[in-house]
Design an enzyme around this catalytic site. Structure first.
Site, PDB file in Angstrom:
ATOM      1  N   GLU A 307      49.615  47.395  50.643  1.00 25.20           N
ATOM      2  CA  GLU A 307      48.762  47.536  51.269  1.00 25.20           C
ATOM      3  C   GLU A 307      48.594  49.158  51.716  1.00 25.20           C
ATOM      4  OE1 GLU A 307      47.509  45.227  53.225  1.00 25.20           O
ATOM      5  OE2 GLU A 307      48.788  43.164  52.790  1.00 25.20           O
ATOM      6  N   ARG A 311      44.264  49.958  52.009  1.00 29.46           N
ATOM      7  CA  ARG A 311      43.168  50.393  53.157  1.00 29.46           C
ATOM      8  C   ARG A 311      43.145  51.780  53.230  1.00 29.46           C
ATOM      9  NH1 ARG A 311      45.752  45.820  57.565  1.00 29.46           N
ATOM     10  NH2 ARG A 311      46.491  44.588  55.851  1.00 29.46           N
ATOM     11  N   ASP A 440      45.074  35.506  45.328  1.00 30.82           N
ATOM     12  CA  ASP A 440      44.096  35.944  45.597  1.00 30.82           C
ATOM     13  C   ASP A 440      43.000  37.050  44.812  1.00 30.82           C
ATOM     14  OD1 ASP A 440      45.359  37.991  47.416  1.00 30.82           O
ATOM     15  OD2 ASP A 440      43.955  36.735  48.972  1.00 30.82           O
ATOM     16  N   GLU A 575      37.029  37.406  55.274  1.00 30.34           N
ATOM     17  CA  GLU A 575      35.799  36.609  53.961  1.00 30.34           C
ATOM     18  C   GLU A 575      35.460  35.719  54.440  1.00 30.34           C
ATOM     19  OE1 GLU A 575      40.334  36.454  54.805  1.00 30.34           O
ATOM     20  OE2 GLU A 575      40.482  37.773  53.882  1.00 30.34           O
TER      21      GLU A 575
HETATM   22  C1  DMJ Z   1      42.465  41.852  54.277  1.00 31.92           C
HETATM   23  O1  DMJ Z   1      43.743  43.100  53.692  1.00 31.92           O
HETATM   24  C2  DMJ Z   1      42.496  41.919  52.786  1.00 31.92           C
HETATM   25  O2  DMJ Z   1      41.124  41.399  52.502  1.00 31.92           O
HETATM   26  C3  DMJ Z   1      43.349  41.743  51.236  1.00 31.92           C
HETATM   27  O3  DMJ Z   1      42.517  41.343  50.353  1.00 31.92           O
HETATM   28  C4  DMJ Z   1      43.892  39.983  52.390  1.00 31.92           C
HETATM   29  N1  DMJ Z   1      44.049  40.008  53.163  1.00 31.92           N
HETATM   30  C5  DMJ Z   1      43.397  40.991  54.780  1.00 31.92           C
HETATM   31  C6  DMJ Z   1      42.653  40.372  55.364  1.00 31.92           C
HETATM   32  O4  DMJ Z   1      42.191  39.117  55.011  1.00 31.92           O
END
Ligand code: DMJ
Length: 677
Positions: A307, A311, A440, A575
């Site tokens: 994270e 971010r 994912d 998404e």
């Molecule tokens: C974000 O932190 C990123 O897009 C991550 O890949 C998936 N989850 C959240 C948004 O849904």
């Protein structure tokens, strides 16, 4: 292993194989009484005292125990629980004279003939959470953005004019138990979400409730300045953050307070490049001052490697590229070096958590596994840090992870399990395959690293192509009623027709691959999946997607999409709008813009909080009371609004997809120039 269910627990307690006959029971009661009489008075008093104590504790803890039982399926939501109650699509709130009647039975594979009352319809407190929006203060906007090469004069708007009057969420819903979802979606119990009633509230309460689908949405491109509408949304979100959460991780817009996750000003950093791209110079300037004066990584705090990388490191690197401002690179270098201890493991697969002050790292308390998507979705950022600083150690550690995963046994036609052990370096929890939570962005980063590096790293391409074939072979299916294409999950060879909203990154990724000359059928699949993600929004009463959808495989009439009660929330995730952006860029089909525009309007209608901020909601099936959750995720500003803006912008040179690759948190990083031949 699942915890015992409430039913099991009760039957374990009640069923004693030795106590079935009446006579046995009678003898037992008599001998018990004799034993009791043999006890001293002190012993008897002590036992009675303990029993009384137990009774009091039992009574006190009853509500919380039942609540926890109720919450078990939610905590396990990625683990395939099939016993949850389902809400079929199309079962709408019954208002007016028919409110007392049970809803009509709905056919479908997950729903038996007798569908009980829709939980959505349970009586609640006073409803009507929607208020007319207070007049918008018009701000002058200077259309300059990005580094010199990105700055353009002239209009970048689709059209002139203003958005229709919006409506906002002002009221809370019944509070929900704590659940832990995925990627920044640490869902806390709602707090102090009730607002003091105002004159406006009363006025609004007198209005009839309108389900979303009766409200005509402005979808024509001719009347509304969509870019300005995104800027307005951003300003509104930012105002809430600035007023109540400045310098903290996340805004709690209903209680007008903040939440802390890592204590790194997460929302502020995630938003930097969005502000730059949207041309919000004033807001960007004040955020920059905070980064310069207040942001320090020298603090004793455990952060999540993934994270923080996507971010914070991603946000800083991207802002550095857009602005050329050294401050952001210095901060990125400082953070990057503090994250490095995570890679000191026996296998070189990094730990999930790092203490950036102490330089120590560890796995989560309950396991020595790391999540697969987490360890394979930090590469774009670490590789870029190495390129820009000319210090190879960052690239080396993340490339090592990719090499290990590339040759690891346990994949299923390119599909990977969700966990990997930091000691052995082997996959664990094998046999479960998903494109959703915990896997994912592994797939996303295979393609994007290949693109970032100038399409020279063959192993990445090979793994990506193989994975797409695996997805097609094992996970892609069509619904019975309307033939909607979706990506399900595989659990020990059993197909589960469940798709997280997170999977809606896939149409965009597939389209990006096709744009880079990968097989044309990837684009066909992208088009079909995009339609399904769109349907996940439009088939809900609020026009907003649930966190998870289930799909109907039966070739009977009925609904394509089914939502379980535990999955009805919406966290303002990006998404779908992310994929709409890619799809529009590559096809120029304006329907994708219109779909994104509908989503923005529904965010404004159901999640916008008066005074500032947007909130996650509990129930996308209930337009009357969507249930604000009191949390604005940083990715709403970092990703959702950025992708919406890029979707509506006519300027394809604004972050051209041939020059930039977006990290999984929507932070654009440059595609590396090819080395001279
Ligand atoms: C974000 O932190 C990123 O897009 C991550 O890949 C998936 N989850 C959240 C948004 O849904």
């Amino acid at each position: 292993m699942y915890p015992p269910s409430r039913k099991d627990f009760i039957s374990l307690t009640l069923s004693d194989p030795h106590s079935h006959s009446y006579n046995n029971g009678k003898h037992r009661r008599q001998s018990c009484w004799r034993k009791w009489k043999q006890l001293s008075r002190l012993q008897r008093s002590l036992i009675l005292f303990l029993l009384a104590l137990l009774l009091i504790f039992g009574l006190l803890s009853y509500p919380s125990i039942t609540k926890q039982w109720g919450g078990l399926p939610e905590r396990e939501d990625w683990l395939e629980l099939n016993d949850r109650e389902l809400i079929p699509l199309g079962v709408k709130p019954v208002l007016g004279p028919d409110a007392d009647k049970p809803p009509a039975p709905v056919a479908g594979p997950h729903v038996g003939d007798a569908v009980g009352p829709d939980p959505v319809l349970e009586p609640r407190g006073p409803n009507i959470p929607i208020l007319p929006k207070p007049p918008i203060k018009k701000k002058s906007f200077q259309n300059k953005r990005g580094p010199p090469s990105l700055q353009k004069n002239g209009s970048i708007s689709d059209t002139g004019g203003r958005e229709k009057q919006e409506q906002e969420v002002v009221e809370d819903e019944d509070k929900e138990k704590k659940i832990v979802s995925w990627r920044g979606a640490m869902i806390e119990p709602d707090q102090a979400t009730e607002l003091p009633p105002s004159a406006n509230d009363k006025e609004a309460a007198a209005l009839p409730a309108k389900p979303a689908n009766t409200i005509s949405l402005e979808v024509s491109t001719g009347k509304v300045d969509r870019l300005e509408a995104v800027r307005e949304a951003f300003r509104h979100a930012w105002k809430g953050y600035k007023d109540h959460a400045w310098g903290h991780d996340e805004l709690k817009p209903i209680s007008k307070s903040f939440g802390e996750w890592f204590g790194l000003g997460l929302t502020l950093i995630d938003s930097l490049d969005t502000m730059w791209i949207l041309g919000l110079k004033e807001e960007f300037g004040e955020a920059r001052t905070w980064v310069e004066k207040e942001l320090s990584f020298s603090k004793n705090v455990d952060v999540n490697l993934f994270e923080t990388t996507i971010r914070v490191l991603g946000g800083l690197l991207s802002t550095y590229h857009l602005t050329g401002d050294q401050l952001f690179l210095d901060k990125a270098k400082d953070l990057g070096s503090r994250l490095m201890p995570a890679f000191k493991t026996p296998s070189k697969i990094p730990f999930s958590d790092v203490n950036i002050g102490k330089g120590t790292a560890h796995p989560p308390r309950w396991t020595s596994d790391s999540t697969l998507a987490e360890v394979t979705s930090i590469q774009l950022e670490f590789r870029e840090l190495s390129r820009i600083t000319q210090e190879p150690q960052y690239q080396d550690v993340v490339n090592e992870v990719m090499k290990l995963v590339h040759r690891l046994p346990g994949k299923h036609d390119g599909l990977v399990p969700m966990f990997i052990n930091t000691n052995s370096g082997q996959f664990t929890h094998k046999g479960v395959f998903t494109l959703g939570a915990r896997a994912d962005s592994y797939y996303e980063y295979l393609l994007k690293q290949w693109i970032q590096g100038g399409k020279t790293e063959d192993d990445l391409l090979e793994d990506y192509l193989q994975a797409v074939e695996g997805v097609k072979k094992h996970l892609v299916k069509q619904t019975g009623p309307s033939g909607l294409t979706f990506v399900g999950e595989l659990s020990h060879n059993r197909f589960n027709a469940k798709m997280d909203h997170l999977v809606c990154f896939l149409p965009g990724t597939l389209a990006l691959g096709a744009h880079n000359n990968l097989p044309g059928d990837h684009m066909d699949l992208a088009v079909q999946l995009m339609e399904t993600c769109h349907q996940m929004y439009t088939q809900m009463e609020t026009g907003l997607s649930p966190e998870i959808a289930h799909f109907n495989l039966q070739t009977s009439d009925g609904h394509d999409v089914v939502v379980k009660p535990a999955d009805r929330h919406n966290l303002l995730r990006p998404e779908t709008v992310e994929s709409l952006f890619y799809m529009y860029r590559f096809t120029k089909d304006t329907k994708y813009r219109d779909w994104g525009w509908e989503i923005l309007q529904n965010f404004n209608k159901y999640t916008k909080v008066p005074g500032g901020g947007y909130t996650s909601i509990n129930n996308v099936r209930d337009p009357v009371n969507p249930g604000p959750r009191d949390k604005m995720e940083s990715f709403f500003l970092g990703e959702t609004l950025k992708y919406l803006y890029l979707l509506f912008s006519d300027d394809t040179e604004l972050l051209s997809l041939d020059k930039y690759v977006f990290n999984t948190e929507a932070h654009p990083l440059p595609i590396w120039p090819s080395p001279p031949k």
